[in-house]
Design a protein around this motif. Structure first.
Motif, PDB file in Angstrom:
ATOM      1  N   TYR A 177      -5.919  -2.798   5.242  1.00 17.09           N
ATOM      2  CA  TYR A 177      -5.090  -2.749   4.046  1.00 17.09           C
ATOM      3  C   TYR A 177      -5.911  -3.010   2.787  1.00 17.09           C
ATOM      4  CZ  TYR A 177      -1.513  -2.879   7.568  1.00 17.09           C
ATOM      5  OH  TYR A 177      -0.742  -2.593   8.660  1.00 17.09           O
ATOM      6  N   MET A 178      -6.949  -3.822   2.923  1.00 15.49           N
ATOM      7  CA  MET A 178      -7.836  -4.057   1.776  1.00 15.49           C
ATOM      8  C   MET A 178      -8.555  -2.755   1.402  1.00 15.49           C
ATOM      9  SD  MET A 178      -9.381  -7.750   2.866  1.00 15.49           S
ATOM     10  CE  MET A 178      -9.867  -8.464   1.313  1.00 15.49           C
ATOM     11  N   LYS A 179      -9.017  -2.022   2.399  1.00 18.08           N
ATOM     12  CA  LYS A 179      -9.681  -0.749   2.134  1.00 18.08           C
ATOM     13  C   LYS A 179      -8.708   0.268   1.527  1.00 18.08           C
ATOM     14  CE  LYS A 179     -13.193  -1.111   5.739  1.00 18.08           C
ATOM     15  NZ  LYS A 179     -13.669  -0.576   7.015  1.00 18.08           N
ATOM     16  N   ALA A 180      -7.509   0.307   2.071  1.00 16.29           N
ATOM     17  CA  ALA A 180      -6.517   1.245   1.557  1.00 16.29           C
ATOM     18  C   ALA A 180      -6.137   0.910   0.115  1.00 16.29           C
ATOM     19  CB  ALA A 180      -5.260   1.226   2.439  1.00 16.29           C
ATOM     20  N   ALA A 181      -6.065  -0.392  -0.207  1.00 17.26           N
ATOM     21  CA  ALA A 181      -5.734  -0.805  -1.583  1.00 17.26           C
ATOM     22  C   ALA A 181      -6.858  -0.411  -2.531  1.00 17.26           C
ATOM     23  CB  ALA A 181      -5.480  -2.303  -1.629  1.00 17.26           C
ATOM     24  N   LEU A 182      -8.105  -0.620  -2.117  1.00 17.37           N
ATOM     25  CA  LEU A 182      -9.223  -0.239  -2.979  1.00 17.37           C
ATOM     26  C   LEU A 182      -9.296   1.272  -3.137  1.00 17.37           C
ATOM     27  CD1 LEU A 182     -12.018  -2.691  -1.850  1.00 17.37           C
ATOM     28  CD2 LEU A 182     -10.800  -2.678  -4.022  1.00 17.37           C
ATOM     29  N   LYS A 183      -9.016   1.981  -2.082  1.00 12.76           N
ATOM     30  CA  LYS A 183      -9.031   3.440  -2.129  1.00 12.76           C
ATOM     31  C   LYS A 183      -7.935   3.952  -3.086  1.00 12.76           C
ATOM     32  CE  LYS A 183      -8.408   7.314   1.005  1.00 12.76           C
ATOM     33  NZ  LYS A 183      -8.119   7.662   2.391  1.00 12.76           N
ATOM     34  N   GLY A 184      -6.775   3.294  -3.081  1.00 12.79           N
ATOM     35  CA  GLY A 184      -5.676   3.692  -3.938  1.00 12.79           C
ATOM     36  C   GLY A 184      -5.948   3.469  -5.407  1.00 12.79           C
ATOM     37  N   LEU A 185      -6.736   2.449  -5.705  1.00 12.63           N
ATOM     38  CA  LEU A 185      -7.064   2.180  -7.107  1.00 12.63           C
ATOM     39  C   LEU A 185      -8.033   3.225  -7.588  1.00 12.63           C
ATOM     40  CD1 LEU A 185      -7.432  -1.684  -7.233  1.00 12.63           C
ATOM     41  CD2 LEU A 185      -5.677  -0.306  -8.296  1.00 12.63           C
ATOM     42  N   VAL A 187       0.850  -1.205   0.000  1.00 10.98           N
ATOM     43  CA  VAL A 187       0.000   0.000   0.000  1.00 10.98           C
ATOM     44  C   VAL A 187       0.879   1.246   0.000  1.00 10.98           C
ATOM     45  CG1 VAL A 187      -1.641   1.318   1.393  1.00 10.98           C
ATOM     46  CG2 VAL A 187      -2.023  -1.111   1.006  1.00 10.98           C
ATOM     47  N   GLU A 188       1.944   1.229   0.781  1.00  8.86           N
ATOM     48  CA  GLU A 188       2.870   2.368   0.808  1.00  8.86           C
ATOM     49  C   GLU A 188       3.523   2.571  -0.559  1.00  8.86           C
ATOM     50  OE1 GLU A 188       3.499   4.607   3.138  1.00  8.86           O
ATOM     51  OE2 GLU A 188       2.129   3.688   4.559  1.00  8.86           O
ATOM     52  N   ILE A 189       3.954   1.479  -1.177  1.00  7.71           N
ATOM     53  CA  ILE A 189       4.599   1.558  -2.485  1.00  7.71           C
ATOM     54  C   ILE A 189       3.605   2.055  -3.530  1.00  7.71           C
ATOM     55  CG2 ILE A 189       5.726   0.197  -4.293  1.00  7.71           C
ATOM     56  CD1 ILE A 189       7.357   0.710  -1.661  1.00  7.71           C
ATOM     57  N   GLY A 190       2.377   1.593  -3.455  1.00 13.40           N
ATOM     58  CA  GLY A 190       1.350   2.079  -4.374  1.00 13.40           C
ATOM     59  C   GLY A 190       1.113   3.567  -4.221  1.00 13.40           C
ATOM     60  N   ASP A 191       1.106   4.049  -2.993  1.00 11.85           N
ATOM     61  CA  ASP A 191       0.947   5.487  -2.753  1.00 11.85           C
ATOM     62  C   ASP A 191       2.111   6.286  -3.333  1.00 11.85           C
ATOM     63  OD1 ASP A 191      -1.486   5.244  -1.463  1.00 11.85           O
ATOM     64  OD2 ASP A 191      -0.605   5.176   0.548  1.00 11.85           O
ATOM     65  N   ILE A 192       3.315   5.758  -3.202  1.00 14.23           N
ATOM     66  CA  ILE A 192       4.495   6.457  -3.716  1.00 14.23           C
ATOM     67  C   ILE A 192       4.440   6.538  -5.240  1.00 14.23           C
ATOM     68  CG2 ILE A 192       7.002   6.267  -4.007  1.00 14.23           C
ATOM     69  CD1 ILE A 192       7.058   5.159  -1.111  1.00 14.23           C
ATOM     70  N   ALA A 234       4.818   4.136 -13.933  1.00 12.66           N
ATOM     71  CA  ALA A 234       4.473   4.349 -12.522  1.00 12.66           C
ATOM     72  C   ALA A 234       3.016   4.022 -12.248  1.00 12.66           C
ATOM     73  CB  ALA A 234       4.785   5.788 -12.120  1.00 12.66           C
ATOM     74  N   ALA A 235       2.134   4.336 -13.183  1.00  9.99           N
ATOM     75  CA  ALA A 235       0.711   4.050 -12.974  1.00  9.99           C
ATOM     76  C   ALA A 235       0.465   2.542 -12.912  1.00  9.99           C
ATOM     77  CB  ALA A 235      -0.114   4.673 -14.093  1.00  9.99           C
ATOM     78  N   VAL A 236       1.142   1.805 -13.765  1.00 10.30           N
ATOM     79  CA  VAL A 236       0.989   0.350 -13.769  1.00 10.30           C
ATOM     80  C   VAL A 236       1.567  -0.246 -12.489  1.00 10.30           C
ATOM     81  CG1 VAL A 236       1.650  -1.764 -14.976  1.00 10.30           C
ATOM     82  CG2 VAL A 236       1.007   0.248 -16.280  1.00 10.30           C
ATOM     83  N   GLU A 280      -0.544  -2.327  -9.775  1.00  5.29           N
ATOM     84  CA  GLU A 280      -0.128  -3.686  -9.422  1.00  5.29           C
ATOM     85  C   GLU A 280       0.131  -3.813  -7.921  1.00  5.29           C
ATOM     86  OE1 GLU A 280       3.251  -4.409 -11.887  1.00  5.29           O
ATOM     87  OE2 GLU A 280       2.031  -5.124 -13.566  1.00  5.29           O
ATOM     88  N   ALA A 281       0.739  -2.785  -7.336  1.00  5.17           N
ATOM     89  CA  ALA A 281       1.006  -2.824  -5.897  1.00  5.17           C
ATOM     90  C   ALA A 281      -0.299  -2.847  -5.115  1.00  5.17           C
ATOM     91  CB  ALA A 281       1.860  -1.626  -5.489  1.00  5.17           C
ATOM     92  N   PHE A 282      -1.260  -2.016  -5.500  1.00  5.43           N
ATOM     93  CA  PHE A 282      -2.546  -1.995  -4.795  1.00  5.43           C
ATOM     94  C   PHE A 282      -3.302  -3.308  -4.979  1.00  5.43           C
ATOM     95  CE2 PHE A 282      -2.382   2.819  -5.109  1.00  5.43           C
ATOM     96  CZ  PHE A 282      -2.155   2.986  -3.755  1.00  5.43           C
ATOM     97  N   MET A 283      -3.292  -3.868  -6.194  1.00  2.00           N
ATOM     98  CA  MET A 283      -4.004  -5.132  -6.425  1.00  2.00           C
ATOM     99  C   MET A 283      -3.358  -6.281  -5.661  1.00  2.00           C
ATOM    100  SD  MET A 283      -5.299  -4.957 -10.389  1.00  2.00           S
ATOM    101  CE  MET A 283      -3.763  -4.506 -11.138  1.00  2.00           C
TER     102      MET A 283
END
Length: 135
Positions: A127-135, A70-75, A104-106, A110-113
């Protein structure tokens, strides 16, 4: 002479140990640089965070962690956002705007998924909520 050689060897080992960061340490450094970027808007800190993110993803232990992903996806999402803003404000030649990292978008998606997929169904709902929010 013997003590000098021994002290040089110990110095070499300590420098090598400091330079070889584990994925967890790289994650802390990436989070620190990313937090600094979000507070100040300093693009060099975002570059540092993206470099550390690559080190985190190279470590198998941290690349499987939902928290780290999730952190990597945010970055990576911030890197995409930074690129879009820079390109839209470059009025002379928008096509010449440099990307911080290719794809970077891909990488962010991928990190969020992967974070969503790897999260524990009972304990990892945050973390599931944060991943969905990031997508």
């Amino acid at each position: 002479m013997r003590k000098f050689i021994l002290s040089m060897f110990v110095l070499l080992l300590s420098v090598t140990a400091v330079m070889a960061q584990s994925g967890e340490e790289a994650l802390k450094d990436a989070k620190k640089a990313f937090d600094n970027y979000t507070l100040t808007g300093d693009a060099t800190k975002l570059t540092e965070a993206v470099d550390m993110a690559a080190k985190v993803m190279a470590d198998p232990a941290t690349s499987a962690s939902s928290k780290a992903l999730v952190e990597i996806g945010d970055i990576y999402a911030a890197a995409v956002n930074n690129y879009v803003i820079a390109r839209s404000t470059n009025l002379t030649d928008p096509a010449a705007t440099e990307k911080l990292v290719d794809g970077a978008a891909v990488k962010s998606a991928e990190a969020f998924m992967t974070a969503y997929k790897n999260a524990d169904p009972k304990k990892g709902k945050k973390y599931m909520k944060a991943a969905l929010k990031g997508l």
